[in-house]
Design a protein around this motif. Structure first.
Motif, PDB file in Angstrom:
ATOM      1  N   PRO A  40      54.765  31.906 -18.344  1.00 18.29           N
ATOM      2  CA  PRO A  40      54.304  31.767 -19.725  1.00 18.29           C
ATOM      3  C   PRO A  40      52.954  32.443 -19.908  1.00 18.29           C
ATOM      4  O   PRO A  40      52.164  32.526 -18.964  1.00 18.29           O
ATOM      5  N   PRO A  41      52.685  32.945 -21.114  1.00 18.03           N
ATOM      6  CA  PRO A  41      51.406  33.607 -21.312  1.00 18.03           C
ATOM      7  C   PRO A  41      50.265  32.619 -21.197  1.00 18.03           C
ATOM      8  O   PRO A  41      50.352  31.481 -21.630  1.00 18.03           O
ATOM      9  N   GLY A  42      49.224  33.068 -20.570  1.00 21.22           N
ATOM     10  CA  GLY A  42      48.048  32.229 -20.378  1.00 21.22           C
ATOM     11  C   GLY A  42      47.022  32.998 -19.580  1.00 21.22           C
ATOM     12  O   GLY A  42      47.288  34.088 -19.090  1.00 21.22           O
ATOM     13  N   PRO A  43      45.844  32.430 -19.399  1.00 19.06           N
ATOM     14  CA  PRO A  43      44.830  33.143 -18.622  1.00 19.06           C
ATOM     15  C   PRO A  43      45.256  33.280 -17.164  1.00 19.06           C
ATOM     16  O   PRO A  43      45.781  32.342 -16.577  1.00 19.06           O
ATOM     17  N   ILE A  44      45.045  34.467 -16.614  1.00 18.16           N
ATOM     18  CA  ILE A  44      45.440  34.727 -15.239  1.00 18.16           C
ATOM     19  C   ILE A  44      44.408  34.153 -14.264  1.00 18.16           C
ATOM     20  O   ILE A  44      44.758  33.520 -13.285  1.00 18.16           O
ATOM     21  N   ILE A  45      43.160  34.373 -14.544  1.00 19.73           N
ATOM     22  CA  ILE A  45      42.108  33.914 -13.639  1.00 19.73           C
ATOM     23  C   ILE A  45      41.279  32.859 -14.370  1.00 19.73           C
ATOM     24  O   ILE A  45      40.603  33.152 -15.342  1.00 19.73           O
ATOM     25  N   ASP A  46      41.346  31.623 -13.877  1.00 15.37           N
ATOM     26  CA  ASP A  46      40.603  30.542 -14.514  1.00 15.37           C
ATOM     27  C   ASP A  46      39.243  30.292 -13.847  1.00 15.37           C
ATOM     28  O   ASP A  46      38.329  29.788 -14.479  1.00 15.37           O
ATOM     29  N   GLY A 103      54.582  37.788 -25.138  1.00 15.83           N
ATOM     30  CA  GLY A 103      55.419  36.593 -25.240  1.00 15.83           C
ATOM     31  C   GLY A 103      56.186  36.542 -26.553  1.00 15.83           C
ATOM     32  O   GLY A 103      57.378  36.206 -26.585  1.00 15.83           O
ATOM     33  N   GLU A 104      55.511  36.881 -27.646  1.00 19.70           N
ATOM     34  CA  GLU A 104      56.179  36.906 -28.953  1.00 19.70           C
ATOM     35  C   GLU A 104      57.264  37.980 -28.985  1.00 19.70           C
ATOM     36  O   GLU A 104      58.365  37.746 -29.499  1.00 19.70           O
ATOM     37  N   LEU A 105      56.963  39.161 -28.442  1.00 14.56           N
ATOM     38  CA  LEU A 105      57.955  40.236 -28.410  1.00 14.56           C
ATOM     39  C   LEU A 105      59.140  39.864 -27.539  1.00 14.56           C
ATOM     40  O   LEU A 105      60.295  40.203 -27.858  1.00 14.56           O
ATOM     41  N   ALA A 163      39.592  38.660 -23.448  1.00 16.52           N
ATOM     42  CA  ALA A 163      40.128  38.336 -24.768  1.00 16.52           C
ATOM     43  C   ALA A 163      41.295  39.262 -25.107  1.00 16.52           C
ATOM     44  O   ALA A 163      42.323  38.820 -25.637  1.00 16.52           O
ATOM     45  N   ARG A 164      41.145  40.536 -24.786  1.00 16.22           N
ATOM     46  CA  ARG A 164      42.236  41.480 -25.023  1.00 16.22           C
ATOM     47  C   ARG A 164      43.444  41.150 -24.164  1.00 16.22           C
ATOM     48  O   ARG A 164      44.587  41.248 -24.614  1.00 16.22           O
ATOM     49  N   LEU A 165      43.192  40.765 -22.922  1.00 14.06           N
ATOM     50  CA  LEU A 165      44.274  40.400 -22.022  1.00 14.06           C
ATOM     51  C   LEU A 165      45.042  39.192 -22.568  1.00 14.06           C
ATOM     52  O   LEU A 165      46.278  39.175 -22.599  1.00 14.06           O
ATOM     53  N   ASP A 166      44.319  38.186 -23.026  1.00 11.58           N
ATOM     54  CA  ASP A 166      44.968  37.007 -23.610  1.00 11.58           C
ATOM     55  C   ASP A 166      45.775  37.381 -24.856  1.00 11.58           C
ATOM     56  O   ASP A 166      46.896  36.915 -25.052  1.00 11.58           O
ATOM     57  N   LYS A 167      45.184  38.238 -25.690  1.00 14.96           N
ATOM     58  CA  LYS A 167      45.880  38.675 -26.903  1.00 14.96           C
ATOM     59  C   LYS A 167      47.140  39.456 -26.548  1.00 14.96           C
ATOM     60  O   LYS A 167      48.201  39.246 -27.154  1.00 14.96           O
ATOM     61  N   ASN A 168      47.045  40.337 -25.552  1.00 13.95           N
ATOM     62  CA  ASN A 168      48.205  41.122 -25.129  1.00 13.95           C
ATOM     63  C   ASN A 168      49.293  40.233 -24.534  1.00 13.95           C
ATOM     64  O   ASN A 168      50.483  40.456 -24.777  1.00 13.95           O
ATOM     65  N   GLU A 169      48.905  39.239 -23.754  1.00 17.26           N
ATOM     66  CA  GLU A 169      49.894  38.324 -23.186  1.00 17.26           C
ATOM     67  C   GLU A 169      50.594  37.525 -24.277  1.00 17.26           C
ATOM     68  O   GLU A 169      51.803  37.292 -24.212  1.00 17.26           O
ATOM     69  N   THR A 170      49.858  37.121 -25.282  1.00 21.49           N
ATOM     70  CA  THR A 170      50.465  36.406 -26.400  1.00 21.49           C
ATOM     71  C   THR A 170      51.439  37.306 -27.148  1.00 21.49           C
ATOM     72  O   THR A 170      52.554  36.893 -27.491  1.00 21.49           O
TER      73      THR A 170
END
Length: 133
Positions: free
Chosen positions: A44-50, A74-76, A64-71
């Protein structure tokens, strides 16, 4: 307007369409299974490195871009899954429609033969009546 559609329908190689319908349905079902299987195995989309805190503003922008791209991915993926489901359903409906059209075509053939035989019998009966009078 109807004459144009009639010309189009007459040019369609219906025997090839009827023979290809099961392959189309099988291919669509395989597409649906592949897409469903792939989307189920993706994380599932989420932060890779916490653990890492952003030290610089650039790193924060990249995260922020990485999170946006993962979201967005996921939508696509969800849209692709629903589109492949629709394609599979349409292929199944197409196969059913082709099977029904084949049955109707066969019935029309038999109806034409029956009409021809009845016409011949009617002409023979008419000829016999005319010969007796």
């Amino acid at each position: 307007m109807a004459a144009g559609w009639w010309k189009v329908l007459k040019t369609v190689p219906w025997s090839e369409v009827i023979h290809a319908a099961p392959q189309v349905a099988t291919g669509a079902r395989r597409l649906w299974d592949t897409v469903a299987r792939r989307s189920g195995t993706m994380p599932p989309p989420g932060p890779i490195i916490d653990e890492i805190e952003p030290q610089e503003d650039v790193f924060g922008i990249v995260m922020a871009r990485l999170d946006k791209n993962e979201t967005t991915v996921g939508e696509l993926r969800g849209q692709m899954l629903s589109a492949s489901e629709i394609i599979a359903n349409l292929a199944d409906q197409n196969a059913q429609l082709i099977a029904k059209m084949d049955v109707i075509r066969t019935r029309m053939l038999w109806l034409g033969v029956a009409t021809g035989v009845s016409s011949v019998l009617a002409l023979v009966a008419l000829a016999l009546v005319a010969a007796r009078t």
